[in-house]
Design a protein around this motif. Structure first.
Motif, PDB file in Angstrom:
ATOM      1  N   ALA A  30     143.846 132.748  52.565  1.00 23.54           N
ATOM      2  CA  ALA A  30     142.667 133.616  52.626  1.00 23.54           C
ATOM      3  C   ALA A  30     141.648 133.241  51.552  1.00 23.54           C
ATOM      4  O   ALA A  30     140.444 133.145  51.832  1.00 23.54           O
ATOM      5  N   ILE A  31     142.104 132.999  50.332  1.00 24.08           N
ATOM      6  CA  ILE A  31     141.187 132.702  49.233  1.00 24.08           C
ATOM      7  C   ILE A  31     140.551 131.324  49.408  1.00 24.08           C
ATOM      8  O   ILE A  31     139.376 131.119  49.089  1.00 24.08           O
ATOM      9  N   ARG A  32     141.301 130.388  49.937  1.00 31.03           N
ATOM     10  CA  ARG A  32     140.725 129.069  50.229  1.00 31.03           C
ATOM     11  C   ARG A  32     139.612 129.196  51.271  1.00 31.03           C
ATOM     12  O   ARG A  32     138.553 128.566  51.152  1.00 31.03           O
ATOM     13  N   TYR A  33     139.858 130.030  52.278  1.00 27.99           N
ATOM     14  CA  TYR A  33     138.856 130.272  53.314  1.00 27.99           C
ATOM     15  C   TYR A  33     137.605 130.901  52.700  1.00 27.99           C
ATOM     16  O   TYR A  33     136.469 130.549  53.046  1.00 27.99           O
ATOM     17  N   MET A  34     137.807 131.837  51.764  1.00 29.60           N
ATOM     18  CA  MET A  34     136.685 132.461  51.079  1.00 29.60           C
ATOM     19  C   MET A  34     135.882 131.441  50.276  1.00 29.60           C
ATOM     20  O   MET A  34     134.648 131.394  50.350  1.00 29.60           O
ATOM     21  N   ASN A  35     136.584 130.630  49.488  1.00 29.65           N
ATOM     22  CA  ASN A  35     135.907 129.660  48.632  1.00 29.65           C
ATOM     23  C   ASN A  35     135.092 128.645  49.430  1.00 29.65           C
ATOM     24  O   ASN A  35     134.060 128.157  48.972  1.00 29.65           O
ATOM     25  N   MET A  90     130.808 137.360  55.120  1.00 29.14           N
ATOM     26  CA  MET A  90     132.132 137.395  55.721  1.00 29.14           C
ATOM     27  C   MET A  90     132.528 138.846  55.986  1.00 29.14           C
ATOM     28  O   MET A  90     132.241 139.738  55.185  1.00 29.14           O
ATOM     29  N   LYS A  91     133.198 139.043  57.111  1.00 27.12           N
ATOM     30  CA  LYS A  91     133.701 140.379  57.454  1.00 27.12           C
ATOM     31  C   LYS A  91     135.222 140.331  57.552  1.00 27.12           C
ATOM     32  O   LYS A  91     135.816 139.277  57.807  1.00 27.12           O
ATOM     33  N   LEU A  92     135.821 141.486  57.349  1.00 29.56           N
ATOM     34  CA  LEU A  92     137.284 141.574  57.306  1.00 29.56           C
ATOM     35  C   LEU A  92     137.962 141.063  58.585  1.00 29.56           C
ATOM     36  O   LEU A  92     138.958 140.332  58.492  1.00 29.56           O
ATOM     37  N   PRO A  93     137.482 141.408  59.793  1.00 25.83           N
ATOM     38  CA  PRO A  93     138.156 140.910  60.998  1.00 25.83           C
ATOM     39  C   PRO A  93     138.206 139.383  61.066  1.00 25.83           C
ATOM     40  O   PRO A  93     139.200 138.815  61.532  1.00 25.83           O
ATOM     41  N   GLU A  94     137.142 138.735  60.600  1.00 28.29           N
ATOM     42  CA  GLU A  94     137.112 137.268  60.589  1.00 28.29           C
ATOM     43  C   GLU A  94     138.201 136.699  59.683  1.00 28.29           C
ATOM     44  O   GLU A  94     138.926 135.768  60.060  1.00 28.29           O
ATOM     45  N   LEU A  95     138.344 137.287  58.510  1.00 24.96           N
ATOM     46  CA  LEU A  95     139.355 136.810  57.566  1.00 24.96           C
ATOM     47  C   LEU A  95     140.762 137.097  58.074  1.00 24.96           C
ATOM     48  O   LEU A  95     141.664 136.263  57.946  1.00 24.96           O
ATOM     49  N   ALA A  96     140.952 138.260  58.640  1.00 24.37           N
ATOM     50  CA  ALA A  96     142.267 138.622  59.178  1.00 24.37           C
ATOM     51  C   ALA A  96     142.664 137.674  60.298  1.00 24.37           C
ATOM     52  O   ALA A  96     143.822 137.229  60.378  1.00 24.37           O
ATOM     53  N   LYS A  97     141.722 137.339  61.163  1.00 24.45           N
ATOM     54  CA  LYS A  97     142.002 136.414  62.270  1.00 24.45           C
ATOM     55  C   LYS A  97     142.408 135.048  61.735  1.00 24.45           C
ATOM     56  O   LYS A  97     143.333 134.410  62.254  1.00 24.45           O
ATOM     57  N   PRO A 124     140.279 145.009  47.309  1.00 29.29           N
ATOM     58  CA  PRO A 124     140.284 144.729  48.746  1.00 29.29           C
ATOM     59  C   PRO A 124     139.702 143.331  48.997  1.00 29.29           C
ATOM     60  O   PRO A 124     138.982 142.790  48.145  1.00 29.29           O
ATOM     61  N   PRO A 125     139.975 142.740  50.159  1.00 29.28           N
ATOM     62  CA  PRO A 125     139.549 141.357  50.417  1.00 29.28           C
ATOM     63  C   PRO A 125     138.055 141.094  50.247  1.00 29.28           C
ATOM     64  O   PRO A 125     137.671 140.125  49.592  1.00 29.28           O
ATOM     65  N   ILE A 126     137.203 141.939  50.830  1.00 31.86           N
ATOM     66  CA  ILE A 126     135.766 141.672  50.745  1.00 31.86           C
ATOM     67  C   ILE A 126     135.247 141.864  49.329  1.00 31.86           C
ATOM     68  O   ILE A 126     134.367 141.133  48.862  1.00 31.86           O
ATOM     69  N   ASP A 127     135.797 142.836  48.588  1.00 28.23           N
ATOM     70  CA  ASP A 127     135.435 142.979  47.169  1.00 28.23           C
ATOM     71  C   ASP A 127     135.800 141.715  46.397  1.00 28.23           C
ATOM     72  O   ASP A 127     135.035 141.255  45.538  1.00 28.23           O
ATOM     73  N   TYR A 128     136.974 141.173  46.699  1.00 35.37           N
ATOM     74  CA  TYR A 128     137.404 139.942  46.028  1.00 35.37           C
ATOM     75  C   TYR A 128     136.461 138.798  46.389  1.00 35.37           C
ATOM     76  O   TYR A 128     136.108 137.980  45.530  1.00 35.37           O
ATOM     77  N   PHE A 129     136.040 138.724  47.642  1.00 36.79           N
ATOM     78  CA  PHE A 129     135.098 137.698  48.092  1.00 36.79           C
ATOM     79  C   PHE A 129     133.782 137.797  47.310  1.00 36.79           C
ATOM     80  O   PHE A 129     133.224 136.772  46.868  1.00 36.79           O
ATOM     81  N   LEU A 130     133.285 139.004  47.121  1.00 40.71           N
ATOM     82  CA  LEU A 130     132.047 139.187  46.360  1.00 40.71           C
ATOM     83  C   LEU A 130     132.225 138.769  44.903  1.00 40.71           C
ATOM     84  O   LEU A 130     131.311 138.198  44.288  1.00 40.71           O
ATOM     85  N   ARG A 131     133.396 139.016  44.359  1.00 39.31           N
ATOM     86  CA  ARG A 131     133.664 138.599  42.980  1.00 39.31           C
ATOM     87  C   ARG A 131     133.715 137.072  42.867  1.00 39.31           C
ATOM     88  O   ARG A 131     133.302 136.503  41.843  1.00 39.31           O
ATOM     89  N   LEU A 132     134.220 136.409  43.892  1.00 39.93           N
ATOM     90  CA  LEU A 132     134.183 134.953  43.901  1.00 39.93           C
ATOM     91  C   LEU A 132     132.740 134.448  43.925  1.00 39.93           C
ATOM     92  O   LEU A 132     132.402 133.470  43.256  1.00 39.93           O
ATOM     93  N   LEU A 134     124.118 131.566  47.707  1.00 43.14           N
ATOM     94  CA  LEU A 134     125.356 132.316  47.920  1.00 43.14           C
ATOM     95  C   LEU A 134     125.254 133.253  49.122  1.00 43.14           C
ATOM     96  O   LEU A 134     126.053 134.168  49.269  1.00 43.14           O
ATOM     97  N   GLY A 135     124.245 133.004  49.958  1.00 45.99           N
ATOM     98  CA  GLY A 135     124.127 133.764  51.193  1.00 45.99           C
ATOM     99  C   GLY A 135     123.622 135.181  51.008  1.00 45.99           C
ATOM    100  O   GLY A 135     123.829 136.039  51.866  1.00 45.99           O
ATOM    101  N   ILE A 136     122.959 135.454  49.880  1.00 50.45           N
ATOM    102  CA  ILE A 136     122.422 136.790  49.611  1.00 50.45           C
ATOM    103  C   ILE A 136     120.901 136.692  49.634  1.00 50.45           C
ATOM    104  O   ILE A 136     120.295 136.114  48.721  1.00 50.45           O
ATOM    105  N   SER A 137     120.296 137.242  50.657  1.00 53.56           N
ATOM    106  CA  SER A 137     118.847 137.076  50.851  1.00 53.56           C
ATOM    107  C   SER A 137     118.023 137.985  49.945  1.00 53.56           C
ATOM    108  O   SER A 137     116.862 137.691  49.661  1.00 53.56           O
ATOM    109  N   ASP A 138     118.613 139.085  49.500  1.00 51.38           N
ATOM    110  CA  ASP A 138     117.888 140.048  48.667  1.00 51.38           C
ATOM    111  C   ASP A 138     118.255 139.833  47.198  1.00 51.38           C
ATOM    112  O   ASP A 138     119.354 140.196  46.771  1.00 51.38           O
TER     113      ASP A 138
END
Length: 296
Positions: free
Chosen positions: A197-202, A209-216, A236-244, A267-271
């Motif tokens: 999961a973390i490799r996929y995030m990195n 990223m959304k949770l269903p995508e990561l779970a799949k 939680p997974p998405i919080d961890y993703f944001l911290r990465l 980093l994919g954040i438009s705002d």
């Protein structure tokens, strides 16, 4: 094997050496003489890093590779490649040399331990047999203990109570690593899911990223994935993703001249305002304030 040495330091490095006077006192004190830290540091993206000690060191050298790759030669007949999330120990009084990979220079956390108990810990947990893979939980603990010990030693160099506390922290850290690196088959399976999961995030820090995508991707249910992350990382997974993302942003703020808006976009954040709020929530300071703080 790259043996081009770099004479000066590395950008954003951390480096601290306990003064010889204090080391002498620590070697005499009842609570520290059997194990104490003499040197500690962090070298990020250490291109051309190279060190050779033909007579060995009086210390036991612990090297944890958090990123990239490097190599270590112990005596003429033992050579290892140290890769991401692996820890190696170089015994005291042993000739050695080591350096960063030419194609993917390592980032390393390292410290030197002195005292008879250092060898006893290494032998007990088999850390002298080869690189030890640190599970995610142990890796997080390692970085947390390292950061706290570095700050304590840097700020209160001549405090014997502080050195005693650091000594005890290192004892607990090494034993914790030794226990967690063993693990049961079930533990290892959980670790494999987490690393997947973390490799996929990195690999997707520039996207959302959304949770269903990561779970799949991991093959776990959303509920199981949430439970796994909370137990192993505390988030939680998405919080961890944001911290990465924010961790990567911190590196870009330190190592590049990109504007805050450009970093947010990468980093994919438009705002950029949302990015700044998120950065401060996680790190405690704004991106601009973080950039202006001297590093190393």
């Amino acid at each position: 094997m790259d043996i081009t040495s770099k004479p000066e330091g590395f950008e954003a490095e951390k480096l601290f050496i306990v003064p010889e006077y204090m080391q002498a006192e620590l070697s005499r004190s009842e609570l520290t003489r059997d194990l104490f830290v003499s040197d500690i540091g962090f070298f990020p993206h250490a291109r051309h890093h190279y060190r050779e000690r033909s007579e060995g060191s009086s210390s036991y050298i612990f090297i944890f590779c958090s990123d990239g790759e490097g190599w270590i030669e112990i005596n003429p007949n033992k050579s290892i490649v140290l890769t991401q999330n692996h820890l190696a120990v170089i015994p005291a009084r042993t000739p050695h040399r080591y350096g960063a990979s030419a194609h993917a220079p390592w980032s390393i956390y390292w410290f030197h331990l002195q005292g008879d108990h250092a060898d006893a810990f290494i032998q007990m947990y088999g850390m002298d047999t080869g690189p030890v893979h640190l599970p995610i939980g142990a890796m997080s603990e390692f970085k947390d203990v390292f950061d706290k010990c570095f700050v304590l030693l840097s700020d209160k160099t001549y405090s014997l109570p502080i050195h005693t506390h650091v000594s005890q922290s290192m004892r607990q850290l090494i034993s914790s690593i030794g226990i967690s690196a063993g693990g049961t088959a079930k533990d290892k399976k959980r670790e494999q899911y987490l690393e997947l999961a973390i490799r996929y995030m990195n690999d997707r820090l520039e996207d959302s990223m959304k949770l269903p995508e990561l779970a799949k991707h991991t093959g776990l249910s959303k509920q199981h994935l949430i439970l796994l992350f909370k137990e192993e990382t505390g988030f939680p997974p998405i919080d961890y993703f944001l911290r990465l993302k924010i961790q990567r942003a911190s590196q870009m703020l330190s190592l590049t001249g990109l504007s805050i808006k450009e970093i947010a976009a990468r980093l994919g954040i438009s705002d950029p305002y949302y990015f700044s709020r998120l950065f401060k929530k996680i790190t405690g300071s704004s991106p601009s304030a973080y950039r202006n703080v001297p590093k190393g």
